[in-house]
Write a protein that holds these residues in place. Structure first.
Motif, short mmCIF file in Angstrom:
data_model
loop_
_atom_site.label_atom_id
_atom_site.label_comp_id
_atom_site.label_asym_id
_atom_site.label_seq_id
_atom_site.Cartn_x
_atom_site.Cartn_y
_atom_site.Cartn_z
N PRO A 130 16.97 -38.01 9.07
CA PRO A 130 16.06 -38.86 8.30
C PRO A 130 16.16 -38.62 6.79
CG PRO A 130 14.96 -38.07 10.25
CD PRO A 130 16.27 -37.35 10.20
N ALA A 131 16.11 -39.71 6.04
CA ALA A 131 16.15 -39.73 4.58
C ALA A 131 17.54 -39.50 4.00
CB ALA A 131 15.17 -38.72 3.98
N ARG A 132 18.55 -39.24 4.85
CA ARG A 132 19.91 -39.17 4.33
C ARG A 132 20.35 -40.56 3.87
NH1 ARG A 132 22.97 -34.59 3.39
NH2 ARG A 132 24.79 -35.30 4.56
N GLU A 133 21.21 -40.60 2.87
CA GLU A 133 21.73 -41.86 2.37
C GLU A 133 23.12 -42.10 2.94
OE1 GLU A 133 21.59 -41.61 -1.90
OE2 GLU A 133 19.57 -42.45 -1.96
N LEU A 134 23.27 -43.19 3.68
CA LEU A 134 24.55 -43.54 4.29
C LEU A 134 25.09 -44.80 3.63
CD1 LEU A 134 26.71 -43.27 6.58
CD2 LEU A 134 25.25 -44.80 7.93
#
Length: 460
Positions: A130-134
């Protein structure tokens, strides 16, 4: 059999079912037993499935086939004159008959991740927290499904696509725009008409100098057929191994699956299909034609695929690329629940359903076959003759009540009039109803296609 995925497995199983008792060698570049790729970008990436669930057969099932397994070693050369395949470890494997099923590999950008193997899917799954930028480069079916899963996992997602409308070349601009809206409604930052320069630390650099920030970058920009090992073999290679309508590339040499480009007589064109269903069906056809060349049958399927994106299920029959007309013949595009028909030169060539049950589109497969089947004595069928199941509608004539919108029960027969039409249609539809679906390479596919043979967990 060179290639130990769905096509290679289907070929060896077919040969055994047809009574071949000789040596069967199965060569694969991965060390794992054959496994299913469609779930990688869906159930595996989301964490809904554990890795063992993608195995196409158990070790006991594979053992019962009596194979000479050569896993974890790639083929590097083919000598047709001597009838031997050379492997990366220097071993030469002789053959009397050969099926090339080496599939495809992703087109890459240095620094970006691919999503083709089980190890790649499991590695990416660990990082999509969660909250990672892909950042996903490429908004085809594979990129779209990856973006959808990442959003469900709580990631922030940017989806980059060079075309003005994603998938327009395949499904048409109106439907492509609708699918784009689905992503945006689910919080994806979809950017179209952009060119990617390179993957850099911290994200992706666009051609105009813009940096698109991201912790992870997945590249889904298409694939290359794995044909390099055939250089100098004498086989014709042109975006795949070129075959005739019988899947034959040369005397005693056949090709199947993503790597095969063959003439499909139902549509009258040369095609290479990266669909999971096609891999198994074509391998069965190629194996039978290899074993019984005197009774060879043309492989003339109606291609089928499906894809899951968020809460939408997409099903399609036919060869949609190159269509010149698309019409919504049932439902409503704005409601994201509809069935569309595709035409080329007035002939029905495909149908696609979004947000509708599989049974709504099944009768269209028969209509596509009838549209491409030459008329016989007393028959009115012919190219362009069929507008759709039970419908007089054609291009420019939307179906109304009593036409396509009231399709009856789907036909019971799965095999059409041209050789190997679709031997596993019933199995594919059964598993489609169960919701096992995902992309394979660039396009979406059916998850299983194992007609008349050993099914997952037992005997059909």
């Amino acid at each position: 059999m060179v290639g130990a995925s769905a096509a290679g497995l289907a070929a060896v199983e077919t040969l055994r079912r047809e009574g071949f008792t000789g040596t069967l060698t199965l060569v694969g570049d991965e060390p794992l037993l054959p496994y299913d790729r469609p779930p990688l970008s869906k159930q595996i990436l989301s964490g809904d499935w554990e890795p063992e669930r993608v195995a196409l057969r158990s070790s006991a099932d594979i053992g019962a086939l009596g194979l000479d397994l050569r896993l974890g070693v790639a083929a590097t050369g083919l000598d047709q004159a001597r009838r031997v395949v050379t492997l990366a470890d220097g071993t030469e494997v002789p053959y009397d008959g050969l099926v090339v099923a080496t599939g495809v590999r992703p087109r890459s950008l240095s620094g970006g991740s691919s999503l083709r193997t089980l190890d790649e899917a499991l590695d990416l799954r660990k990082r999509l927290t969660p909250a990672r930028e892909l950042v996903v480069v490429g908004a085809g079916f594979l990129g779209a499904e990856c973006a959808a899963v990442a959003r469900a996992l709580g990631c922030r997602v940017t989806l980059l696509e060079p075309a003005p409308v994603p998938l327009a070349h395949a499904v048409g601009e109106p439907i492509g725009r609708m699918l784009s809206d689905v992503h945006r409604d689910n919080g994806v930052d979809l950017r179209t008409g952009v060119a990617v320069s390179e993957v850099v630390d911290g994200g992706v650099l666009l051609a105009d100098g813009t940096l698109v920030a991201g912790d992870e970058v997945v590249v889904a920009i298409g694939s290359h057929p794995n044909t390099e090992w055939l250089a100098g073999s004498g086989l014709t290679v042109d975006d795949g191994v070129v075959c005739d309508e019988f899947c034959a590339a040369a005397p005693g040499v056949y090709a199947a699956g993503d790597v095969a480009r063959w003439h499909n007589p139902l549509f009258g064109v040369s095609m290479r299909i990266e669909h999971r269903t096609n891999a198994a069906e074509q391998a069965m056809a190629a194996a039978r034609n290899l074993l019984h060349p005197e009774a060879a049958k043309p492989f003339a399927p109606v291609p089928y695929f499906w894809s899951d994106q968020y809460d939408l299920k997409i099903h399609a029959y036919g060869y949609l690329r190159g269509h010149d007309t698309v019409e919504v013949v049932e439902g409503d595009l704005q409601q994201r629940r509809f069935l569309a028909a595709y035409y080329k030169d007035g002939r029905l060539v495909g149908a696609l359903a979004v947000g509708m049950p599989p049974k709504a589109i099944r009768p269209w497969r028969k209509a596509i076959i009838e549209a491409g089947t030459p008329a016989g004595p007393g028959s009115s069928a012919g190219p362009g003759a069929s507008a759709g199941p039970g419908a007089p509608a054609g291009p420019g004539t939307p179906a109304g009540p009593g036409d396509v919108a009231r399709i009856g029960t789907p036909p019971g027969a799965a095999v059409g009039p041209r050789g190997f039409e679709s031997e596993s249609a019933a199995v594919v539809q059964s598993e489609a109803d169960a919701g096992q679906a995902g992309p394979d390479g660039v396009t979406g596919t059916a998850a299983e296609s194992e007609a008349a043979g050993v099914q997952r967990g037992g005997v059909a």
